[in-house]
Write a protein that holds these residues in place. Sequence first.
Motif, short mmCIF file in Angstrom:
data_model
loop_
_atom_site.label_atom_id
_atom_site.label_comp_id
_atom_site.label_asym_id
_atom_site.label_seq_id
_atom_site.Cartn_x
_atom_site.Cartn_y
_atom_site.Cartn_z
N ALA A 29 -1.13 26.36 63.97
CA ALA A 29 -1.56 25.36 64.96
C ALA A 29 -0.53 25.14 66.06
O ALA A 29 -0.81 24.43 67.02
N HIS A 30 0.66 25.72 65.89
CA HIS A 30 1.76 25.55 66.86
C HIS A 30 2.09 24.08 67.08
O HIS A 30 2.19 23.61 68.22
N THR A 31 2.24 23.37 65.98
CA THR A 31 2.61 21.96 66.03
C THR A 31 3.80 21.72 65.12
O THR A 31 3.97 22.41 64.11
N ALA A 32 4.61 20.75 65.46
CA ALA A 32 5.77 20.39 64.65
C ALA A 32 5.57 19.00 64.07
O ALA A 32 4.99 18.13 64.74
N HIS A 33 6.04 18.80 62.86
CA HIS A 33 5.93 17.52 62.18
C HIS A 33 7.29 17.17 61.59
O HIS A 33 7.89 17.98 60.90
N CYS A 34 7.74 15.97 61.88
CA CYS A 34 8.99 15.47 61.31
C CYS A 34 8.63 14.65 60.08
O CYS A 34 7.93 13.64 60.17
N VAL A 35 9.10 15.10 58.94
CA VAL A 35 8.82 14.42 57.67
C VAL A 35 10.11 13.72 57.26
O VAL A 35 11.15 14.35 57.15
N ASN A 36 10.03 12.39 57.06
CA ASN A 36 11.23 11.66 56.68
C ASN A 36 10.91 10.60 55.65
O ASN A 36 9.75 10.41 55.27
N GLY A 37 11.93 9.91 55.20
CA GLY A 37 11.75 8.84 54.22
C GLY A 37 11.16 9.35 52.92
O GLY A 37 11.47 10.44 52.46
N ILE A 38 10.28 8.56 52.35
CA ILE A 38 9.67 8.89 51.07
C ILE A 38 8.83 10.16 51.17
O ILE A 38 8.69 10.90 50.19
N ALA A 39 8.31 10.46 52.35
CA ALA A 39 7.47 11.65 52.52
C ALA A 39 8.24 12.94 52.23
O ALA A 39 7.66 13.92 51.79
N VAL A 40 9.56 12.95 52.46
CA VAL A 40 10.37 14.13 52.15
C VAL A 40 10.32 14.40 50.65
O VAL A 40 10.09 15.53 50.22
N SER A 41 10.52 13.36 49.86
CA SER A 41 10.49 13.52 48.41
C SER A 41 9.10 13.91 47.94
O SER A 41 8.94 14.77 47.06
N VAL A 42 8.08 13.28 48.51
CA VAL A 42 6.69 13.62 48.14
C VAL A 42 6.44 15.09 48.47
O VAL A 42 5.89 15.83 47.66
N TRP A 43 6.85 15.52 49.65
CA TRP A 43 6.69 16.92 50.08
C TRP A 43 7.35 17.86 49.08
O TRP A 43 6.78 18.87 48.68
N GLN A 44 8.57 17.53 48.67
CA GLN A 44 9.30 18.39 47.76
C GLN A 44 8.64 18.48 46.38
O GLN A 44 8.62 19.54 45.77
N TYR A 45 8.10 17.38 45.90
CA TYR A 45 7.51 17.36 44.56
C TYR A 45 6.04 17.75 44.54
O TYR A 45 5.48 17.96 43.46
N ALA A 46 5.39 17.85 45.68
CA ALA A 46 3.97 18.22 45.73
C ALA A 46 3.83 19.74 45.61
O ALA A 46 3.54 20.44 46.57
N ASP A 47 4.05 20.23 44.39
CA ASP A 47 4.02 21.67 44.16
C ASP A 47 2.78 22.13 43.40
O ASP A 47 2.69 23.26 42.95
N ARG A 58 8.77 10.59 39.33
CA ARG A 58 9.92 11.45 39.58
C ARG A 58 10.80 10.87 40.68
O ARG A 58 12.03 10.84 40.59
N ILE A 59 10.16 10.40 41.76
CA ILE A 59 10.91 9.79 42.87
C ILE A 59 11.61 8.53 42.39
O ILE A 59 12.78 8.28 42.73
N ALA A 60 10.92 7.71 41.60
CA ALA A 60 11.51 6.47 41.08
C ALA A 60 12.74 6.78 40.22
O ALA A 60 13.76 6.09 40.32
N ALA A 61 12.65 7.82 39.41
CA ALA A 61 13.80 8.20 38.58
C ALA A 61 14.97 8.65 39.45
O ALA A 61 16.13 8.31 39.17
N ASP A 62 14.69 9.37 40.52
CA ASP A 62 15.73 9.84 41.44
C ASP A 62 16.43 8.67 42.13
O ASP A 62 17.63 8.68 42.36
N GLN A 63 15.63 7.63 42.48
CA GLN A 63 16.16 6.52 43.27
C GLN A 63 16.53 5.30 42.43
O GLN A 63 17.03 4.32 42.97
N GLY A 64 16.23 5.34 41.13
CA GLY A 64 16.53 4.20 40.27
C GLY A 64 15.67 2.99 40.57
O GLY A 64 16.14 1.85 40.50
N THR A 65 14.41 3.23 40.95
CA THR A 65 13.49 2.15 41.27
C THR A 65 12.23 2.28 40.41
O THR A 65 12.12 3.20 39.61
#
Length: 86
Positions: A29-47, A58-65
């Motif tokens: 699509a020739h588009t760029a998307h900046c993924v930040n905050g919680i979305a970065v972790s969601v992106w990484q774990y959405a496998d 998983r995110i809660a365990a990483d962040q202690g929340t």
Amino acid sequence: MNTFHPRRRDEGIRIEEFQGEVLVYDLVAHTAHCVNGIAVSVWQYADGTRSGMEIAERIAADQGTEADEALVLRALDELDRASLLA
């Protein structure tokens, strides 16, 4: 019951990580998307192997929340609207 296991797109994109943010360029699509905050972790774990709740845990365990599935689902919705999920 069939549980949804979100999976990030791995084809047709280029990924650059920089200072806690992920820049995802969609080569189709020739588009760029900046993924930040919680979305970065969601992106990484959405496998494709974890449910939304498992990603939240998983995110809660990483962040202690506490796990917040609603937050994960909002991030997944944003990733989906950007066509970054398979």
